[in-house]
Design a protein around this motif. Structure first.
Motif, PDB file in Angstrom:
ATOM      1  N   ASN A  55      29.672  -7.702  23.805  1.00 29.17           N
ATOM      2  CA  ASN A  55      30.759  -8.388  24.510  1.00 29.17           C
ATOM      3  C   ASN A  55      31.970  -7.452  24.573  1.00 29.17           C
ATOM      4  OD1 ASN A  55      33.422  -9.885  24.124  1.00 29.17           O
ATOM      5  ND2 ASN A  55      32.101 -11.532  24.861  1.00 29.17           N
ATOM      6  N   GLU A  56      32.485  -7.226  25.790  1.00 29.10           N
ATOM      7  CA  GLU A  56      33.575  -6.249  25.959  1.00 29.10           C
ATOM      8  C   GLU A  56      34.828  -6.599  25.164  1.00 29.10           C
ATOM      9  OE1 GLU A  56      34.751  -4.750  29.883  1.00 29.10           O
ATOM     10  OE2 GLU A  56      32.695  -5.118  30.552  1.00 29.10           O
ATOM     11  N   ASP A  57      35.155  -7.895  25.109  1.00 28.46           N
ATOM     12  CA  ASP A  57      36.384  -8.282  24.402  1.00 28.46           C
ATOM     13  C   ASP A  57      36.258  -8.067  22.901  1.00 28.46           C
ATOM     14  OD1 ASP A  57      37.745  -8.884  26.696  1.00 28.46           O
ATOM     15  OD2 ASP A  57      37.046 -10.972  26.733  1.00 28.46           O
ATOM     16  N   ASP A  58      35.070  -8.315  22.363  1.00 29.13           N
ATOM     17  CA  ASP A  58      34.861  -8.001  20.938  1.00 29.13           C
ATOM     18  C   ASP A  58      34.884  -6.490  20.719  1.00 29.13           C
ATOM     19  OD1 ASP A  58      34.524 -10.646  20.431  1.00 29.13           O
ATOM     20  OD2 ASP A  58      32.315 -10.573  20.428  1.00 29.13           O
ATOM     21  N   LEU A  59      34.251  -5.796  21.654  1.00 27.27           N
ATOM     22  CA  LEU A  59      34.128  -4.343  21.506  1.00 27.27           C
ATOM     23  C   LEU A  59      35.494  -3.658  21.470  1.00 27.27           C
ATOM     24  CD1 LEU A  59      32.437  -1.751  21.416  1.00 27.27           C
ATOM     25  CD2 LEU A  59      32.378  -1.807  23.921  1.00 27.27           C
ATOM     26  N   ILE A  60      36.393  -4.067  22.341  1.00 29.91           N
ATOM     27  CA  ILE A  60      37.677  -3.359  22.401  1.00 29.91           C
ATOM     28  C   ILE A  60      38.444  -3.523  21.085  1.00 29.91           C
ATOM     29  CG2 ILE A  60      39.035  -5.222  23.535  1.00 29.91           C
ATOM     30  CD1 ILE A  60      39.320  -1.438  24.220  1.00 29.91           C
TER      31      ILE A  60
END
Ligand code: NAD
Length: 501
Positions: free
Chosen positions: A407-412
């Motif tokens: 998930n991009e939001d978790d990743l950032i």
């Protein structure tokens, strides 16, 4: 610096050109010293050439010579200064293979990468020699007032360099400092002084005495330069810990500092990439120079949909390389770590990962080549926890964690969860998506769809504890200057001007 005892001269002579000598360059003259030292070839732990260690007197003489040379050099037109750099570049290219051989022996990197380092040094000089003069900026110009902002050289620069790219790091400071009109004293790493010393000796007569000088020495020599009241600017590349010390020292005289420090750069892999194209490049980004690269891919985040396939391909690529001591004929891709401290530090990440039961996709067994070199076999750690040492710290060794994301939001959040902010790389078939994600990363230099590679025209300025100010590009030239703002009022003040109105 620890060096082995014994008759290293004979054993090292299989590779060393014994006719080579090394000197400090002070006020246009080669100078020896009462105290000498020898660095080590990390491919065989043998002692290299004897080299003088600069004394406090040498430091004072060099700073005095640099200060004396500054007025005339700073008044020399930019174009003339650029021609000096161009001549230095020609000399550097003329000694290409000698310098490459010195880099291989002092640093341990394979000969083809040592040659590339000389090429990149030439490219850096060419960039600075061809950069147009920094122009004043007109901030306002109306009937009443003209406001201009111009860039003025600072004076004497102390350039303090690391071991990992000895020549290119020195040249990346010499070019911009000199073309902007400063004088410079270079202090190479005591682990890797030879290529820098030889280059500066070779070009010393191109420059007026005192303009470009070099002093071999250790932390104490560096500290003497940083404390000296007649040094105006410190350009430092090295570790975060030493960078903080240098900033504390500089605060006593409020010297200007450029700090290019460590990083823990994330590499983000989106699921829409061609694995066969991207993995060889990521492998280079992670393992180049045996991981001793400030902008290396130090945490590789791979989307879960392609994680297993990517991991296998990455392992295959790195396995296909030869890792060994570096000699002209070794045909290796990875060489040794540069010194015993780095070697022990690298080993500690392997041991920590083993102790904690993390899976090794590559390496972990037969980690050490032999006890005659600092070669450490490459390792890839398979999805360790986010709070593991190998994810949290900069190993500066050929050991890399591969991490899963979905998930991009978790990743950032995970990517930005670090005290460093030097660089990052993002890979996606959709360039806009990669750029958008790159803009969310808290780092000074983001590379899209290529392994990170400093470029003379791409400013590099770390965020957070990765540094202060920056190098490369036009902003890198500006960093060697003070700014002078002039407010020029247009109402006449000459005698009789009131009557004239
Ligand atoms: P280091 O900090 O140990 O040493 C760098 C230089 O500082 C050496 O010349 C050393 O003699 C000198 N020095 C040490 N103590 C000093 C003091 N108190 N005062 C003045 N000078 C002192 O760094 P290193 O081990 O040579 O280099 C590795 C580090 O450099 C890594 O963390 C890497 O990420 C970083 N690095 C950063 C960049 C960048 O552009 N940001 C580039 C290359 C390397």
């Amino acid at each position: 610096m620890s060096v082995p005892n014994g008759s290293a001269q004979a054993a090292g002579s299989t590779m060393m050109d014994l006719a080579l000598t090394f000197s400090n360059i002070i006020n246009g003259e080669a100078r020896g010293g009462e105290k000498t030292t020898r660095a080590i070839n990390p491919s065989n732990k043998q002692l290299l050439w004897e080299i003088p260690v600069a004394s406090e007197n040498d430091v004072n003489d060099a700073v005095n010579a640099a200060a004396a040379a500054f007025p005339a050099w700073s008044q020399t037109p930019w174009e003339e200064r650029a021609k000096h750099l161009e001549r230095a570049r020609e000399v550097l290219l003329g000694m290409h293979d000698t310098l490459a051989s010195l880099i291989m022996q002092e640093n341990g990197k394979p000969i083809q990468f040592a040659k590339m380092e000389v090429d990149h040094s030439a490219g850096s000089l060419a960039y600075n020699a061809s950069h147009p003069p920094l122009q004043p900026r007109v901030a306002q110009d109306d009937d009443e007032l003209r406001i201009t902002v111009r860039y003025v050289p600072m004076g004497v620069v102390a350039a303090i360099c690391p071991f990992n790219y000895p020549l290119v790091q020195a040249v990346a400071k010499i070019g911009p400092a000199l073309v902007t009109g400063n004088t410079i004293i270079v202090k190479p790493s005591p682990f890797t002084p030879y290529s820098t010393m030889k280059f500066i000796e070779a070009v010393k007569d191109i420059f007026p005495p005192g303009v470009l000088q070099v002093l071999n020495g250790d932390a104490q020599t560096g500290a003497l330069l940083c404390e000296h009241p007649n040094v105006q600017h410190i350009s430092f590349t090295g570790s975060i810990a030493v960078g903080k010390k240098i900033m504390a020292t500089a605060s006593k005289t409020l010297k200007r500092v450029t700090l290019e420090l460590g990083g823990n750069d994330a590499c983000v892999i989106f699921p829409d990439i061609d694995i066969s194209v991207v993995t060889p490049q990521v492998a280079v980004g992670a393992f180049l120079n045996s991981g001793q690269f400030c902008m290396a891919c130090k945490r590789i985040y791979v989307h879960e949909d392609i994680y297993e396939e990517f991991k296998q391909k990455l392992v295959d690529v790195v396995k296909s390389w030869k890792t060994s001591p570096s000699t002209p004929d070794a045909g290796n891709t990875l060489g040794p770590l540069q010194n015993d401290v780095q070697f022990e530090k690298g080993k500690s990440y392997i041991e920590d990962s083993r102790k904690n039961g993390y899976r090794f996709a590559l390496g972990g067994e037969d980690t050490y080549y032999d006890d005659k070199s600092y070669v450490l076999q490459p390792a890839i750690i398979d999805n360790p926890p986010d709070d593991s040492r190998i994810v949290k710290e900069e190993p500066f060794a050929p050991i890399v964690p591969l991490l899963k994301w979905s998930n991009e939001d978790d990743l950032i959040v995970r990517v930005n969860d670090t005290n460093t902010g030097l660089g990052a790389s993002v890979w996606s078939g959709d360039v806009d998506r990669a750029v958008a994600f790159g803009q969310r990363i808290h780092a000074g230099n983001v590379t899209i769809n290529h392994f990170p590679a400093p470029h003379p025209n791409a400013h590099l300025a770390g965020w957070k504890e990765s540094g202060l100010s920056g190098e490369y590009g036009t902003e890198g030239l500006q960093a060697y200057c003070n700014v002078q703002t002039m407010q020029c009022f247009k109402a006449p003040v000459g005698a009789g001007s009131a009557e004239a109105e």
